[in-house]
Write an enzyme that holds these catalytic residues in place. Structure first.
Site, PDB file in Angstrom:
ATOM      1  N   HIS A  96       0.863  -1.186   0.000  1.00 27.90           N
ATOM      2  CA  HIS A  96       0.000   0.000   0.000  1.00 27.90           C
ATOM      3  C   HIS A  96       0.897   1.234   0.000  1.00 27.90           C
ATOM      4  CE1 HIS A  96      -3.105  -2.630   2.372  1.00 27.90           C
ATOM      5  NE2 HIS A  96      -3.085  -2.935   1.086  1.00 27.90           N
ATOM      6  N   TYR A 213      20.677  -3.366 -21.618  1.00 29.18           N
ATOM      7  CA  TYR A 213      21.234  -2.734 -20.423  1.00 29.18           C
ATOM      8  C   TYR A 213      21.626  -3.761 -19.362  1.00 29.18           C
ATOM      9  CZ  TYR A 213      21.132   0.118 -16.157  1.00 29.18           C
ATOM     10  OH  TYR A 213      21.421   0.713 -14.968  1.00 29.18           O
TER      11      TYR A 213
HETATM   12 ZN   LIG Z   1      -3.826  -4.685   0.371  1.00 26.66          ZN
END
Ligand SMILES: [Zn+2]
Length: 220
Positions: A96, A213
């Site tokens: 989150h 890369y």
């Molecule tokens: Zn979550």
């Protein structure tokens, strides 16, 4: 194989903390035990300081507990759905993290306005549907959004970030990079509209970064 993955997944959780992507017990990393139809994931409700390779949880690809003293993360069904439906994916991360979740709260994809985004994500970071925890809705939303998309991260609307990778480390990297570009593009938008990058330049950057890369043999 399973023992090695327990250590890998345990150690990678420290990267979520180090990169300020998680608070309290939110967030989780999982890793597929290749060839065994199993994956290792964080135990539910255990703080980051208490994580050890031994208390990691092993689940089958339906999300059922196979080994472990704790219940698996409450996000296990979503991880399992991704492993069942995206065989090329061997690592899944959920956070989150603040800036990325702020974009998710608005249901707004992060536009590709930084070369680092073109490198890592090959375009915008897309938004997935609003979905409640408890069944396969979140997993379905992740797979539907990311299958066939260059991006290894999806902003699940009103929720947070799920990222995927060919290895658990690559999925953690995508989660870290997602938060980094979410923050930078947010800051850029405070004083004006960020400039778009032409699609053919995005394509060139993505191709170079993915294929040329870095050290060719290191896992990306
Ligand atoms: Zn979550």
């Amino acid at each position: 194989m399973t023992e090695a993955m327990r250590k890998t997944v345990c150690d990678l959780h420290a990267e979520l903390v180090r990169n300020n992507l998680v608070v309290w017990t939110a967030g989780n990393v999982s890793g597929r035990v290749v060839g065994e139809d199993l994956f290792v994931i964080k135990p539910s409700g255990v703080t980051y300081d208490e994580l050890t390779p031994q208390n990691m949880v092993v689940c089958d690809l339906d999300g059922n507990l196979v080994a472990g003293e704790h219940a698996p993360s409450s996000d296990t069904a979503a991880h399992a759905y991704v492993y069942r439906n995206m065989p090329e994916v061997n690592g899944v991360v959920h956070t989150h993290s603040t800036y990325a979740s702020a974009w998710a709260a608005r249901g707004e994809a992060i536009p590709c306005v930084l070369t680092a985004m073109a490198d890592e994500f090959g375009g915008e970071i897309p938004v997935g549907p609003f979905a409640l925890i408890g069944d396969d809705s979140i997993g379905q939303g992740i797979v539907k959004t990311l299958k066939g998309h260059r991006s290894r991260a999806v902003l699940m609307q009103n929720h947070g970030v799920f990222s995927i990778g060919p290895t658990p480390k690559a999925a953690v990297k995508a989660a870290v990079m997602c938060e980094d570009v979410a923050r930078t593009v947010h800051v850029a938008k405070q004083l004006g509209e960020p400039l778009a990058i032409a699609q053919d330049d995005i394509d060139r950057l993505y191709d170079r970064y993915q294929n040329v890369y870095g050290q060719q043999r290191s896992p990306r």
